[in-house]
Design an enzyme around this catalytic site. Structure first.
Site, short mmCIF file in Angstrom:
data_model
loop_
_atom_site.label_atom_id
_atom_site.label_comp_id
_atom_site.label_asym_id
_atom_site.label_seq_id
_atom_site.Cartn_x
_atom_site.Cartn_y
_atom_site.Cartn_z
N LYS A 35 0.82 -1.22 0.00
CA LYS A 35 0.00 0.00 0.00
C LYS A 35 0.85 1.27 0.00
CE LYS A 35 -0.58 0.55 4.94
NZ LYS A 35 -0.96 -0.20 6.13
N ARG A 130 -5.48 1.58 17.34
CA ARG A 130 -6.16 1.57 16.06
C ARG A 130 -7.03 0.31 16.08
NH1 ARG A 130 -2.94 1.73 10.41
NH2 ARG A 130 -3.07 -0.52 10.72
C1 LIG Z 1 0.12 -0.64 6.72
C2 LIG Z 1 0.09 -1.86 7.55
C3 LIG Z 1 1.21 -2.67 7.65
C4 LIG Z 1 2.52 -2.32 6.99
O1 LIG Z 1 3.03 -1.14 7.50
P1 LIG Z 1 4.52 -0.65 7.08
O2 LIG Z 1 4.77 0.45 8.05
O3 LIG Z 1 4.46 -0.20 5.68
O4 LIG Z 1 5.42 -1.80 7.27
C5 LIG Z 1 1.12 -3.83 8.39
N1 LIG Z 1 -0.02 -4.16 9.03
C6 LIG Z 1 -1.12 -3.40 8.98
C7 LIG Z 1 -2.35 -3.85 9.71
C8 LIG Z 1 -1.11 -2.23 8.24
O5 LIG Z 1 -2.22 -1.48 8.19
#
Ligand SMILES: *Cc1c(COP(=O)(O)O)cnc(C)c1O
Length: 373
Positions: A35, A130
């Site tokens: 993402k 979160r």
């Molecule tokens: C975005 C996200 C990740 C990855 O985060 P990074 O900081 O890009 O490694 C992993 N787990 C969840 C639930 C996320 O929302």
């Protein structure tokens, strides 16, 4: 035509391989999270080539695009699914992260309709505030119902996320707390869980410090692979094995002039309703680049590659640079380059006004249009 977002797919694959190798040595499999570059399919493919066990995103469309591009890895949905996308979650992905009974029930029903079994990782809230279940009894109840009641779901494990909202560090203590929860769930359901998913890039320091509890066997990693920045810039780790210039922004200079460094006249508000403070450094050489805050959002997170260039600020479509001490004598038409942190890269990678160009062993340098992305 500029601006260009240049992406070195060779460096990206290298980063994925290095992270995967280090995790594997500690018994941890990696879900590569796409993402952070808006799921650009060529990037997804490079991350997959790096040896990830899963490809993951918060957005189903990005995963579907990766599949169409030929990525064959199993997919993981890492944002808690919407009820309204449950059918798509089951269709597109093998596993999703969950925290709500209503959503789990819907996933179970949709899996039944599609004749599939969908895997589930239950998210535990460990204080970052979160997603995730805070109440321990609720977590056990969801685990038991997934195990016994929602027959089209398989409880693959539990997981947590830290550092994204509450800025909470994935310390050894937090990881041990997650393992204790996993063991409680295991006692309740009477079998071992396959997966204990210890978080995102922010949890990778536990791998580098070699103090990740042994039961944590999965991480979901985006930033470390895509940008290789935060470990080094924020936490002071030696990350010589990662490239932090996979993504380079190239913008064109449209004006070069010597001007005062302090605005002249009555100071009111800038384009975004702020009243910034300006430092008076006398007359300075300045350049305008044809790119702005609508393209990358955070001026302090685009990093000029020329150490003598400073980003002074930006409005929607102009970036104002101090070039007094630039190594190069910039003239109109020149191109200025920036390395990127996570935030700007997310914006730039799905910006219809920014042309994506691949280097470093990518398939074709053909730019993707906004729609194709
Ligand atoms: C975005 C996200 C990740 C990855 O985060 P990074 O900081 O890009 O490694 C992993 N787990 C969840 C639930 C996320 O929302």
């Amino acid at each position: 035509m500029y601006p260009i977002l240049e992406i070195d797919l060779g460096k990206l694959e290298h980063n994925a391989r290095e992270i995967v190798k280090r995790c594997k040595a500690r018994g941890i499999e990696v879900a590569g999270v796409i993402k952070g570059c808006s799921g650009i399919p060529e990037c997804a493919a490079a991350i997959a080539r790096g040896g990830c066990a899963y490809l993951a995103s918060s957005r189903l469309g990005q995963l579907e695009a990766a599949r169409r591009h030929g990525v064959e890895l199993p997919f993981m949905m890492i944002r808690i699914p919407m009820l309204s996308e449950a059918a798509e979650v089951v269709r597109v992905t093998e596993v999703s992260l969950n925290s709500e009974a209503a959503t789990l029930r819907r996933l179970h029903e949709e899996a039944g309709k599609q004749g599939r079994v969908h895997k589930v990782i239950l998210m535990a809230e460990l204080g970052d505030l979160r997603e995730g279940v805070w109440d321990r009894r609720e977590l056990l109840e969801l685990a038991l119902r997934t195990e016994n009641e929602w027959k089209n779901l398989t409880l693959q494990g539990i997981g947590t996320n830290l550092g994204c909202y509450g800025s909470i560090a994935p310390t050894v203590e937090k990881m041990e707390e997650l393992v204790r929860l996993a063991e409680e769930v295991e006692r309740a359901i009477g079998r071992k869980l396959a997966v204990v998913s210890g978080g995102a890039s922010t949890s990778f320091p536990r791998v580098m410090d070699e103090n990740m509890p042994a039961r944590v066997n999965s991480l979901r990693i985006g930033e470390n692979i895509l940008f290789g920045r935060d470990l080094k810039d924020l936490w002071g780790y030696d990350t010589h094995f990662l490239h932090s210039d996979v993504f380079v922004l190239k913008a064109e200079i449209i004006e070069v002039k010597t001007k005062p460094s302090h605005p002249v006249g009555e100071i009111t508000f800038d384009a975004f309703r702020n009243r910034p403070a300006y430092t008076d450094r006398g007359l300075r050489r300045r350049a305008l680049a044809a790119i702005g805050r609508v393209d990358y959002a955070w001026t302090e997170q685009i990093l000029p590659r020329d150490a003598g260039v400073t980003v002074l600020g930006a409005s929607s479509d102009h970036t104002i640079l101090d070039i007094e001490e630039a190594r190069r004598d910039f003239i109109v038409g020149d191109v200025v380059e920036f390395e990127l942190c996570y935030g700007p890269a997310v914006f730039l990678s799905h910006d219809p006004d920014v042309r994506v160009v691949f280097t470093g062993g990518g398939n074709t340098p053909a730019p993707l249009s906004g729609e194709e992305r």
